[in-house]
Design an enzyme around this catalytic site. Structure first.
Site, PDB file in Angstrom:
ATOM      1  N   ASP A 209       9.443 -28.448  -4.391  1.00  0.00           N
ATOM      2  CA  ASP A 209       9.005 -27.256  -3.132  1.00  0.00           C
ATOM      3  C   ASP A 209       9.418 -27.739  -1.622  1.00  0.00           C
ATOM      4  O   ASP A 209       9.044 -28.931  -1.190  1.00  0.00           O
ATOM      5  CB  ASP A 209       7.484 -26.703  -3.069  1.00  0.00           C
ATOM      6  CG  ASP A 209       7.451 -25.903  -1.943  1.00  0.00           C
ATOM      7  OD1 ASP A 209       7.600 -25.155  -1.973  1.00  0.00           O
ATOM      8  OD2 ASP A 209       6.194 -26.234  -1.233  1.00  0.00           O
ATOM      9  N   GLU A 271      14.149 -26.424  -3.869  1.00  0.00           N
ATOM     10  CA  GLU A 271      13.923 -25.289  -2.956  1.00  0.00           C
ATOM     11  C   GLU A 271      14.342 -25.969  -0.888  1.00  0.00           C
ATOM     12  O   GLU A 271      12.725 -26.788  -0.188  1.00  0.00           O
ATOM     13  CB  GLU A 271      12.533 -25.093  -2.769  1.00  0.00           C
ATOM     14  CG  GLU A 271      12.030 -23.412  -1.910  1.00  0.00           C
ATOM     15  CD  GLU A 271      10.672 -23.653  -0.894  1.00  0.00           C
ATOM     16  OE1 GLU A 271      10.865 -22.581  -0.519  1.00  0.00           O
ATOM     17  OE2 GLU A 271      10.891 -24.856  -0.644  1.00  0.00           O
TER      18      GLU A 271
END
Ligand code: NOJ
Length: 546
Positions: A209, A271
């Site tokens: 993330d 990401e």
């Protein structure tokens, strides 16, 4: 440069959003036993791997992207034993499992942050986060002008243990998501250990993330630009001091060494909302991550020139570093592509649709979405699917605002609706309570009326349904080795794109008039051909060339 090979270089990876996939206990929130019980669906669909969004203990201020303990499972979703059972069942079904890792920030409920709040300025407890004194005589002005991605300032001021207003801490996202200080070796050691914890349990990889956010420019220089969800750094602007700093790459080189010390190919997926493609390619150099999401592709307009440009650029950028290209059209942060492609404005970064907003053309959106999916699944590289897209599920575009849970809605002062519309629990059985999501009617976000028509059991075995269209595409993709093929453009005009890959010719018609299909045997098509056997507007066909 030679491209790396492994299961992941051509894998189709299906994103499960645990809150909304399948609810085993009827509390309205999906859970791990629910997922395990439904893995058969994914094996039958024909994907290679699943990626699970976070299921760790969390106050759920950002739907689990606020992690309070990286080595456990939130009771909402089950237990560690349930995670083990899920991993074992996936393996038995031939599916790899990727879990989500959230290293940029913890939850404010993490034991480290709780210790930091009660510790003194300058203490080792505060050194795990980004604490600074405020500006001005009374320190009442935030240390810099950075904005949170969810809206409002990126700094929150603490009340010190003695009751006086105190230092500020940085949170690029919600107040409940304090940013970690990755210059601190303790943080680095902790995450190496977290990686090992899940690798030892048998996971095949991590989706990382906010991979572009861990290191901040040392001087925390002011940055006037507002932040928006889905915004990275624009290609034509200077690099912001909070994103895509060169220091992040050292972290991923260390992680790669840990992964490589395990058997099998365990992978890291970045990401990172970073542009241009050459900058994102830096995350997938041979000694760093394995894949990075291709958001430029997701954001590209549905026109032949835009699609041609983004596909070509993406392949060139990853080829240059020997990594596979990835493709993605939907995830839990964006408007589902079956709705996005039915909006009158194409491309860009719309952030939620609600009552009173211009509504998408649902039929057009679904038609284009199916054409886009068949185009995507014919490309070499690895592709990501988001749960429900195989059902042609649209966004919930009339969700009542009072039901919204995404912190974006409140933090933006109700100017950005946020991401709830793509996160609605998915329909399995048309005539069951909560459309088969769980045993009761409970659903943490209300499911829209007419959801029944998208239910899996209405589409299974129905020729031409979106579900069967995906299943056939995935079977053919595997049979023909499309994921490991080489793309050769045959035509890239304003109206159609035609390319060849692994013995198939693929044509997408973006124009207004129907066109003849390429010569050969028609293997698949995103919608029926017209009465004259031509390919209508917004349709993709796969042909075995003769
Ligand atoms: C990206 C995740 O996909 C998103 O859902 C989350 O809100 C932010 N990172 C913050 O963790």
């Amino acid at each position: 440069m030679g491209v790396a090979h492994g299961w992941w270089t051509e894998a189709v990876i299906y994103q499960i959003y645990p809150r909304s996939f399948a609810d085993s206990d009827g509390d309205g929130i999906g859970d791990l036993p629910g997922i395990t019980a439904r893995l058969g669906h994914l094996a039958e669909l024909g994907v290679d791997a699943v990626w699970l969004s976070p299921f760790y203990p969390s106050p759920q201020a950002d739907a689990g992207y606020d992690v309070a303990d990286y080595r456990d499972v939130d009771p909402l979703f089950g237990s560690l034993a349930d995670a083990d059972a899920l991993i074992a069942e996936a393996r038995a079904k031939g599916l790899k499992v990727i879990v989500d890792l959230v290293p940029n920030h913890t939850s404010s409920a993490h034991r480290w942050f709780r210790a930091a709040v009660t510790a003194a300025p300058g203490s080792p407890e505060r050194a795990r986060y980004v604490f600074r004194d405020g500006l001005g005589p009374d320190g009442a002005t935030p240390p810099n002008d950075w904005q949170s991605v969810f809206g409002g300032p990126a700094w929150t001021r603490l009340v010190e243990p003695d009751g006086r207003p105190g230092q500020w801490y940085l949170h690029l996202f919600d107040t409940a998501q304090p940013d970690l200080n990755w210059d601190n070796p303790e943080i680095r050691a902790e995450f190496l250990d977290v990686l090992r914890f899940w690798l030892d349990r048998g996971v095949d990889g991590f989706r990382v993330d906010v991979a572009h956010g861990l290191i901040k420019q040392a001087d925390l220089a002011n940055w006037e630009e507002p932040q928006e969800i889905l915004s990275g750094n624009e290609a034509d602007k200077p690099r912001p001091p909070m994103w895509d700093q060169d220091g992040v790459h050292e972290i991923y080189r260390d992680w790669r060494q840990v992964l490589d010390s395990y058997d099998g190919a365990r992978i890291l997926v970045a990401e990172a909302w970073v542009e241009p493609a050459e900058r994102i390619a830096r995350y997938v150099r041979p000694d760093e991550m394995h894949q990075a999401f291709n958001f430029e592709y997701l954001l590209a307009a549905w026109t032949a020139p835009a699609q041609y440009a983004v596909i070509t650029r993406s392949l060139e950028a990853t080829d240059a570093v020997g990594a596979p290209t990835t493709w993605v059209l939907s995830n839990h942060d964006v408007i589902r592509h079956a709705s996005r492609m039915g909006l009158s404005a194409q491309g860009g970064r719309p952030n939620g649709i609600g009552i009173g907003d211009p509504q998408p053309d649902a039929a057009l959106g679904l038609r284009r979405a199916r054409a886009a999916t068949l185009l995507m699944l014919a490309l070499p590289g690895s592709a990501y699917l988001f749960q429900g897209e195989e059902l042609g599920l649209p966004e919930h575009t009339t969700l009542p605002d009072e039901a919204r849970q995404d912190p974006t809605w409140e933090r933006s002062g109700h100017t950005q609706r946020g991401r709830d519309g793509c996160r609605v629990p998915i329909p399995w059985e048309a005539d069951a309570p909560s459309y088969g999501f769980g045993p009761t009617d409970a659903s943490w976000l209300p499911q829209p009326p007419l959801w029944a028509e998208y239910a899996l059991d209405r589409q299974q075995g129905v020729a031409g349904s979106t579900y069967e269209t995906y299943r056939t595409a995935l079977r053919l993709r595997r049979e023909h080795g499309l994921g490991r093929g080489t793309l050769e453009w045959l035509s890239s005009g304003d109206e159609t794109l035609i390319f060849r890959n692994a013995g198939l010719t693929v044509l997408t018609n973006f124009g207004t008039a129907a066109v003849p299909p390429p010569a050969g045997e028609l293997l698949h098509s995103s919608a029926p051909l017209d009465a004259d056997g031509r390919v209508p507007t917004d349709v993709t066909v796969w042909v075995r060339h003769s």
